[in-house]
Design an enzyme around this catalytic site. Structure first.
Site, mmCIF file in Angstrom:
data_model
loop_
_atom_site.group_PDB
_atom_site.id
_atom_site.type_symbol
_atom_site.label_atom_id
_atom_site.label_comp_id
_atom_site.label_asym_id
_atom_site.label_seq_id
_atom_site.Cartn_x
_atom_site.Cartn_y
_atom_site.Cartn_z
ATOM 1 N N GLU A 8 0.807 -1.211 0.000
ATOM 2 C CA GLU A 8 0.000 0.000 0.000
ATOM 3 C C GLU A 8 0.846 1.270 0.000
ATOM 4 O OE1 GLU A 8 -2.954 1.964 3.264
ATOM 5 O OE2 GLU A 8 -3.073 -0.197 2.968
ATOM 6 N N ASP A 9 1.987 1.234 0.694
ATOM 7 C CA ASP A 9 2.731 2.465 0.953
ATOM 8 C C ASP A 9 4.104 2.543 0.299
ATOM 9 O OD1 ASP A 9 0.610 3.176 2.545
ATOM 10 O OD2 ASP A 9 1.504 2.395 4.373
#
Length: 775
Positions: free
Chosen positions: A130-131
């Site tokens: 996600e990051d």
């Protein structure tokens, strides 16, 4: 999950971990800013941070906690840590800490549950998809498919644009729960992730703290409760309370601390009394007091409108014994020590809660009239009550039938989520259904064969019917509760025996949605109504299109297949039935579709003179009859296609549509009644009668003898009390039938005036009232 905002960064050397990732792992760029979760600070593009020190106490404690794993599994965990540390090295939390401290804390909490190496690796890596620039394929290659699947289930849908935060939240929630249904470890990692974020929420803006705390209280705390994770549940509640209402939290915390000192002597006396009574009865038991959570005290104060001084039971006591028979012996001993409070005993051992919780609960009247809440349970029940599904990993060597039953119940609940997903229309609807099911103040009811069903408090006979089977719910018409007939909307109570009466041709009623409590029932009703509406709308749409084609001089069977193929391609490859349904629901104009099929765009609206649509009255939800004028067969009628709702029928002279027919004539189509309509229709009549005894009975008898049925009746006393105005909603087949009913009523001597009513009519001004002449 944490939500970093970091620019692409230069490669950095891997930390001196026991197993370092390849150089490619150091080239993972930072991700763009995300709208959900807890944000982190954005370092300058040129700034780099040093590796996380492997002699940090948090890391050392974490590694020491893995002593239950095999050495080769510990090595894999260390490799996952090294990979995550490099991937997140350019990111910082809002507090300024190294970002890796968050995955490390989550993995440490997962290790406390003694989950396997796959789960711990996924916890360390849960934010990299996600990051950072890592991909699922890369994780699969380095750590295996099970780890990559877990991480993917924990990652938000960051590649899809959503129209609102609510839509994104609902879709991400659906993705997570479906991943959880496949692997329970997904939600265990997610709950520890959320718990650590809540513990470190203080660095964020107040508005974000409140939003995250509210989401935690509405969704994640109830999920923890549903899975039996009592410790996580209570802590999430208290942390949410602290962030939503910091002042109230602070005041209540001080009050509880003060009460702890003031009541110490009383609590010691009660504790000694219970321990002494156990010894007198030769019961080997652990007895300890427990303080209720601040949020549960606050909730009780709000719900019962109490001050803190009025909440006497902020402390409870727990008695843990060796086996189930001893639980009941201990209960008897306690009831001989202090008098039990009537109606406050619950046996959750014989009938466990939906999350597997088992204990005996009793409330006693202690010294000075103080109520004492006591829970009695076995050691195994205590483990399950505290750790829920996680106890499967924590206490494998001690696991018995209770643990297996909890696993089975959890599996059933997860399967019900998949069923909800299949019938829900969209993410928001699925989100709503699951939220309903996450607040189960339960009632326990019995089927005719003695099987126990657990339903949420306030559940009705309809909820029970759908809990038994979808077909039972769809066909139910009545219920027998404790052998007596009862309405379907009756709320069920603990211990009720319920039998559902079904009929072969019955269907769900839209009004059920106003009182059902379970997400399953709500989802099934909506799914049935939506499916039925689509089928009926498709049938209506086909009739409308055929009418338009005939107005162009074309028989529907003569439309070339190639024309249909082209239309379906232009419509996103929708099947013909969906195109018909769109026409029936007013999403497409039949005239436009007809001209498109025949390549007749040059035909103007004025050139089209379609014949009237024939109305039978049995078309279902696709055709509705306006309640303002309540048309019946024989009335001149006109129809309007309402977008998303189908065809609505009005009388020609309905006062509610005059303006619309004048300003938007293109929205109205000619309709006519079939020669033999197939149903009864509601119509309103008003009867003015002398205020005498027995008049209502005479009128009702005359209506029944005329072959009509009374659906509703209301009365209004006239001026001076001499006359009464009675409004009936009756069912008739057509205008001739209505005329016969009214003719029969005129023969009653006490009846002064009769007239058919439409919405907006004023009974006092529509016509002059004469007590001497019948109208």
């Amino acid at each position: 999950m944490e939500t970093p905002t970091a620019p692409p960064r230069p490669s950095a050397p891997a930390p001196a971990a026991p197993a370092t990732p390849p150089a490619a792992a150091a080239d993972i760029p930072g991700a763009a800013s995300r709208p959900l979760g807890a944000p982190v600070s954005t370092p300058p593009a040129e700034k780099t941070y040093p590796p996380f020190p492997l002699d940090d106490p948090a890391y050392l404690v974490f590694i020491d906690s893995l002593d239950y794993l095999k050495p080769e599994d510990v090595a894999k965990v260390k490799e996952a840590f090294a990979y995550a540390e490099v991937a997140h090295r350019s990111q910082r939390r809002v507090s300024g800490e190294s970002y890796i401290t968050h995955p490390l804390a989550v993995a440490g909490a997962v290790a406390e549950w003694r989950l396997d190496a796959t789960a711990i690796m996924a916890a360390l890596l849960h934010d990299v998809l996600e990051d950072t620039g890592a991909s699922k394929a890369e994780l699969t290659e380095r750590f295996g498919k099970p780890v990559a699947d877990l991480v993917d289930g924990l990652s938000k849908l960051d590649k899809i644009e959503f129209s609102s935060y609510q839509e994104a939240q609902a879709e991400n929630f659906r993705k997570m729960l479906l991943a959880m249904a496949r692997d329970i470890r997904v939600i265990l990692i997610k709950l520890t992730d959320r718990l650590h974020n809540m513990q470190t929420l203080g660095s964020m803006r107040p508005d974000k703290r409140r939003r995250i705390a509210n989401e935690t209280l509405e969704i994640y705390a109830p999920i923890a409760n549903r899975l039996g994770l009592n410790k996580v549940y209570r802590e999430l509640q208290d942390l949410s309370f602290m962030n939503l209402h910091p002042m109230r939290f602070g005041v209540l915390k001080k009050a509880v601390k003060a009460a702890r000192g003031n009541r110490r002597e009383l609590l010691t006396r009660i504790l000694d009394g219970i321990q002494g009574k156990m010894k007198d009865h030769r019961i080997d038991a652990q007895v300890f007091g427990r303080e209720k959570s601040l949020y549960s005290i606050y909730k009780k104060m709000v719900e019962k409108r109490l001050t803190f001084s009025q909440v006497l039971d902020i402390y409870g006591f727990r008695v843990v014994v060796s086996d189930v028979p001893t639980c009941y012996l201990a209960l008897g001993a306690l009831h001989s020590l202090y008098k039990p409070l009537p109606g406050k005993f619950k046996d959750y051992i014989a009938i466990p809660k939906a999350n597997g919780y088992q204990s005996l609960h009793t409330t006693l009247i202690g010294p000075y009239g103080t109520p004492i809440e006591v829970q009695i349970r076995t050691e195994e029940m205590h483990h399950l009550a505290q750790e829920g599904v996680a106890s499967h990993w924590l206490y494998k060597e001690e696991a018995d039938g209770s643990s297996a039953e909890l696993q089975n119940q959890t599996h059933k609940w997860l399967q019900s989520l998949l069923e909800l997903q299949n019938t829900a229309g969209d993410s928001a609807e699925f989100y709503e259904h699951v939220k309903i099911d996450l607040f189960p103040d339960e009632v326990y009811v019995f089927t005719p064969k003695g099987k126990i069903l657990t339903l949420p408090k306030g559940a009705t006979a309809v909820d029970f019917a759908y809990a038994v089977h979808t077909d039972i719910g769809n066909r139910c018409v009545a219920a027998k509760i404790n052998y007596e007939l009862a309405p379907l909307r009756t709320e069920l109570q603990n211990g009720d025996q319920v039998e559902i009466v079904t009929a072969a041709h019955a269907n769900p009623n839209p009004s059920w949605l106003s009182y059902v409590k379970t997400g399953r029932a709500r989802s099934k009703i909506r799914h049935f109504l939506k499916t039925q509406q689509n089928e009926e709308s498709a049938a209506l749409g086909e009739r409308l299109l055929n009418q338009e084609l005939k107005s162009l001089g074309v028989e529907p069977s003569d439309v070339p297949a190639a024309a249909w193929d082209e239309l379906m391609r232009e419509s996103g490859n929708k099947p013909i039935q969906e195109i018909y349904a769109d026409i029936g629901l007013g999403k497409r104009l039949a005239s436009v579709v007809a001209r498109r099929l025949m390549s007749r765009e040059d035909v103007g609206d004025d050139d089209i003179r379609p014949g009237p649509i024939v109305i039978h009255g049995t078309e279902g939800m696709a055709v509705t009859f306006a309640t303002c004028c309540r048309p019946i067969p024989g009335d001149p009628i006109v129809g309007s296609i309402r977008k998303g709702q189908g065809l609505e029928i009005h009388t020609h002279d309905c006062p509610m549509i005059r303006k619309s027919r004048r300003l938007e004539p293109q929205k109205w189509i000619d309709v006519e009644w079939a020669a033999q309509p197939g149903k009864l229709f509601d119509v309103r009549i008003r009867v003015e009668a002398q205020h005498q005894r027995g008049v209502l009975a005479k009128i009702a008898t005359e209506i029944a003898e005329a072959g009509s049925n009374i659906e509703n009746v209301s009365m209004e006393e006239g001026s001076g009390g001499l006359y009464t105005s009675i409004q009936f909603t009756i069912q008739v087949a057509h205008r001739v039938h209505l005329a016969a009913v009214m003719r029969g009523l005129r023969h009653i001597p006490e009846v002064i005036r009769i007239n058919r009513e439409h919405e907006g009519d004023d009974p006092h001004t529509s016509a002059p009232f004469s007590p001497y002449a019948k109208h």
